[in-house]
Design an enzyme around this catalytic site. Structure first.
Site, PDB file in Angstrom:
ATOM      1  N   LYS A 112       0.819  -1.212   0.000  1.00  0.00           N
ATOM      2  CA  LYS A 112       0.000   0.000   0.000  1.00  0.00           C
ATOM      3  C   LYS A 112       0.852   1.260   0.000  1.00  0.00           C
ATOM      4  O   LYS A 112       0.501   2.242  -0.645  1.00  0.00           O
ATOM      5  CB  LYS A 112      -0.943   0.015   1.214  1.00  0.00           C
ATOM      6  CG  LYS A 112      -2.103  -0.965   1.084  1.00  0.00           C
ATOM      7  CD  LYS A 112      -3.141  -0.704   2.142  1.00  0.00           C
ATOM      8  CE  LYS A 112      -4.268  -1.736   2.080  1.00  0.00           C
ATOM      9  NZ  LYS A 112      -5.252  -1.553   3.131  1.00  0.00           N
ATOM     10  N   LYS A 195      -5.127 -11.216  -6.970  1.00  0.00           N
ATOM     11  CA  LYS A 195      -6.393 -11.321  -6.232  1.00  0.00           C
ATOM     12  C   LYS A 195      -7.334 -10.197  -6.665  1.00  0.00           C
ATOM     13  O   LYS A 195      -6.888  -9.120  -7.074  1.00  0.00           O
ATOM     14  CB  LYS A 195      -6.149 -11.274  -4.723  1.00  0.00           C
ATOM     15  CG  LYS A 195      -5.775  -9.908  -4.209  1.00  0.00           C
ATOM     16  CD  LYS A 195      -5.828  -9.819  -2.690  1.00  0.00           C
ATOM     17  CE  LYS A 195      -5.460  -8.380  -2.303  1.00  0.00           C
ATOM     18  NZ  LYS A 195      -5.227  -8.161  -0.907  1.00  0.00           N
ATOM     19  N   LYS A 198     -10.162  -3.822  -5.052  1.00  0.00           N
ATOM     20  CA  LYS A 198     -10.567  -2.509  -5.566  1.00  0.00           C
ATOM     21  C   LYS A 198      -9.390  -1.781  -6.189  1.00  0.00           C
ATOM     22  O   LYS A 198      -9.531  -1.087  -7.178  1.00  0.00           O
ATOM     23  CB  LYS A 198     -11.113  -1.654  -4.417  1.00  0.00           C
ATOM     24  CG  LYS A 198     -12.448  -2.101  -3.929  1.00  0.00           C
ATOM     25  CD  LYS A 198     -13.549  -1.229  -4.499  1.00  0.00           C
ATOM     26  CE  LYS A 198     -14.881  -1.815  -4.067  1.00  0.00           C
ATOM     27  NZ  LYS A 198     -16.026  -1.198  -4.641  1.00  0.00           N
TER      28      LYS A 198
HETATM   29  P1  TYM Z   1     -10.625  -5.587   3.843  1.00  0.00           P
HETATM   30  O1  TYM Z   1     -11.665  -4.557   4.136  1.00  0.00           O
HETATM   31  O2  TYM Z   1      -9.571  -5.248   2.866  1.00  0.00           O
HETATM   32  O3  TYM Z   1     -11.314  -6.900   3.354  1.00  0.00           O
HETATM   33  C1  TYM Z   1     -12.393  -7.511   4.052  1.00  0.00           C
HETATM   34  C2  TYM Z   1     -12.259  -9.017   3.987  1.00  0.00           C
HETATM   35  O4  TYM Z   1     -12.300  -9.480   2.629  1.00  0.00           O
HETATM   36  C3  TYM Z   1     -11.233 -10.375   2.396  1.00  0.00           C
HETATM   37  N1  TYM Z   1     -10.821 -10.313   0.978  1.00  0.00           N
HETATM   38  C4  TYM Z   1     -10.707 -11.370   0.168  1.00  0.00           C
HETATM   39  N2  TYM Z   1     -10.901 -12.683   0.364  1.00  0.00           N
HETATM   40  C5  TYM Z   1     -10.717 -13.509  -0.691  1.00  0.00           C
HETATM   41  N3  TYM Z   1     -10.363 -13.084  -1.922  1.00  0.00           N
HETATM   42  C6  TYM Z   1     -10.149 -11.778  -2.181  1.00  0.00           C
HETATM   43  N4  TYM Z   1      -9.813 -11.383  -3.402  1.00  0.00           N
HETATM   44  C7  TYM Z   1     -10.319 -10.853  -1.106  1.00  0.00           C
HETATM   45  N5  TYM Z   1     -10.207  -9.508  -1.008  1.00  0.00           N
HETATM   46  C8  TYM Z   1     -10.521  -9.189   0.268  1.00  0.00           C
HETATM   47  C9  TYM Z   1     -10.127  -9.913   3.329  1.00  0.00           C
HETATM   48  O5  TYM Z   1      -9.189 -10.933   3.571  1.00  0.00           O
HETATM   49  C10 TYM Z   1     -10.918  -9.518   4.555  1.00  0.00           C
HETATM   50  O6  TYM Z   1     -11.154 -10.637   5.380  1.00  0.00           O
HETATM   51  N6  TYM Z   1      -7.472  -5.328   7.701  1.00  0.00           N
HETATM   52  C11 TYM Z   1      -8.761  -5.821   7.285  1.00  0.00           C
HETATM   53  C12 TYM Z   1      -9.917  -5.312   8.140  1.00  0.00           C
HETATM   54  C13 TYM Z   1      -9.776  -5.513   9.605  1.00  0.00           C
HETATM   55  C14 TYM Z   1      -9.908  -6.734  10.315  1.00  0.00           C
HETATM   56  C15 TYM Z   1      -9.760  -6.390  11.680  1.00  0.00           C
HETATM   57  C16 TYM Z   1     -10.131  -8.049   9.919  1.00  0.00           C
HETATM   58  C17 TYM Z   1      -9.556  -4.538  10.529  1.00  0.00           C
HETATM   59  N7  TYM Z   1      -9.542  -5.065  11.766  1.00  0.00           N
HETATM   60  C18 TYM Z   1      -9.820  -7.384  12.674  1.00  0.00           C
HETATM   61  C19 TYM Z   1     -10.188  -9.031  10.929  1.00  0.00           C
HETATM   62  C20 TYM Z   1     -10.031  -8.678  12.275  1.00  0.00           C
HETATM   63  C21 TYM Z   1      -9.028  -5.367   5.863  1.00  0.00           C
HETATM   64  O7  TYM Z   1      -8.504  -4.348   5.424  1.00  0.00           O
HETATM   65  O8  TYM Z   1      -9.964  -6.079   5.199  1.00  0.00           O
END
Ligand code: TYM
Length: 332
Positions: A112, A195, A198
């Site tokens: 990022k 993957k 966005k």
């Molecule tokens: P975020 O908002 O980027 O994504 C949310 C969830 O979607 C999953 N994900 C995917 N899974 C499979 N294939 C893909 N192409 C794909 N793209 C996204 C992510 O793995 C995620 O589970 N840091 C985290 C948010 C967060 C969080 C937490 C998660 C903040 N605090 C505590 C668990 C526990 C994030 O940015 O997810």
């Protein structure tokens, strides 16, 4: 009941198919068997610049989509991260336990910040994973349902929980990642080497759940496959077809081997046409339900208020214990 916690960022427009299949779908299932805490992580979102008006509406939009996907406020605790101030408070404590080198090794930060440019990337983006650690530890979560890209952050959470427990006495549950193999990583429909996301996907390779169903169907029908003709799951040699099979299998609850049989002797066109239909059947009611929640912001806000209240009771207890263990002087 064992406890789960997870979070998702409020993003502009809508969640994508990877978010749903990789994470949210499991959240819905786990609310039946677990004491479940799910949140919209607005404090994580501001690690990159956000327009205030849009952030507020994207946060509501995220909550509406989670409810539309099947989260039930009677069965789980759904809340907004910034409504529970303990996240920022424990986040600071965790910052003070994390090594600088340890934080520097987080690959999501590297990706990022490279995209932002070194001068534009904030310290908040750098400590983003540490705030995530606090999110998880506050609730003493046993499991964290996420996609593969979050695994390293759960590892960091385990390390910090063990470090704190070792130094100050048993305080935190050491959590495990809950990652389903089949949907751990959903790939871009145009470039199955990366993957779905966005930021990285081309518009044609990214399925936004709230897009026009017709546009979504078209994206599925024009998904990249390969020059072979056989419909077979082989992630290495046939990543495009395998990605479509994973998506199809999960959305319909049909085993991949059954799909391979169903499409034996048929071409990629048949597979894509059918999957496009499956997708339309999934996104159409999802859009309607999301809109219903958005049309009633009072109900939505009151669900989130109740969720925050429940979350706070748990979070406050963990934080108080943490302060005490570390020797912070209690206020009289
Ligand atoms: P975020 O908002 O980027 O994504 C949310 C969830 O979607 C999953 N994900 C995917 N899974 C499979 N294939 C893909 N192409 C794909 N793209 C996204 C992510 O793995 C995620 O589970 N840091 C985290 C948010 C967060 C969080 C937490 C998660 C903040 N605090 C505590 C668990 C526990 C994030 O940015 O997810």
């Amino acid at each position: 009941r064992p406890r789960v916690l997870s979070g998702i960022q409020p993003t502009a427009g809508s969640f994508h198919l990877g978010n749903y299949l990789g994470a949210v779908r499991q959240w819905v299932a786990l609310q039946e068997s677990h004491d479940a805490f799910y949140m919209v992580v607005d404090l994580h979102a501001i690690t990159v610049p956000q327009d205030p008006v849009e952030l507020r509406s994207n946060t509501r939009l995220a909550a509406a989509q989670l409810l539309a996907a099947g989260l039930d406020p009677e069965r789980c605790t759904l809340f907004v991260q910034s409504h529970v101030p303990e996240h920022a408070q424990l986040g600071w404590i965790m910052n003070c336990l994390t090594g600088f080198g340890e934080a520097s090794r987080m690959t999501q930060f590297k990706d990022k910040s490279a995209k932002q440019g070194a001068d534009r990337a904030t310290v908040g983006l750098f400590t983003y994973p540490v705030l995530q650690v606090a999110d998880i530890l506050l609730y003493q979560a046993n499991e964290v349902p996420v996609g593969e890209d979050q695994r390293q952050h759960i590892e960091l959470t385990r390390d910090l929980a063990e470090r704190f427990n070792g130094r100050f006495g048993e305080t935190f549950t050491v959590p495990s990642p809950y990652i389903l193999k089949e949907t751990a990583k959903i790939y871009d429909l145009q470039d199955p080497a990366v993957k779905m996301s966005k930021s990285a996907s081309t518009p044609k390779g990214l399925i936004n759940l709230l897009d026009e169903p017709k546009a979504t169907a078209k994206k599925v029908r024009s998904a990249v496959t390969d020059t072979d003709t056989v419909i077979r799951f082989d992630a290495e040699k046939k990543p495009g077809v395998s990605n479509l099979l994973s998506i199809y299998s999960t959305l319909t609850g049909t085993a991949v081997t059954d799909l391979e049989q169903k499409y034996e002797g048929k071409g990629y066109g048949a597979l894509k046409t059918d999957l496009a239909e499956v997708m339309v059947e999934f996104v159409t009611p999802f859009r309607t339900r999301t809109q219903e929640y958005l049309d009633d912001p009072e109900t939505l806000d009151s669900i989130l208020a109740k969720g925050a209240e429940k979350a706070r009771t748990v979070a406050a207890e963990t934080l108080a214990q943490t302060y005490d263990r570390m020797g912070l002087l209690p206020a009289k």
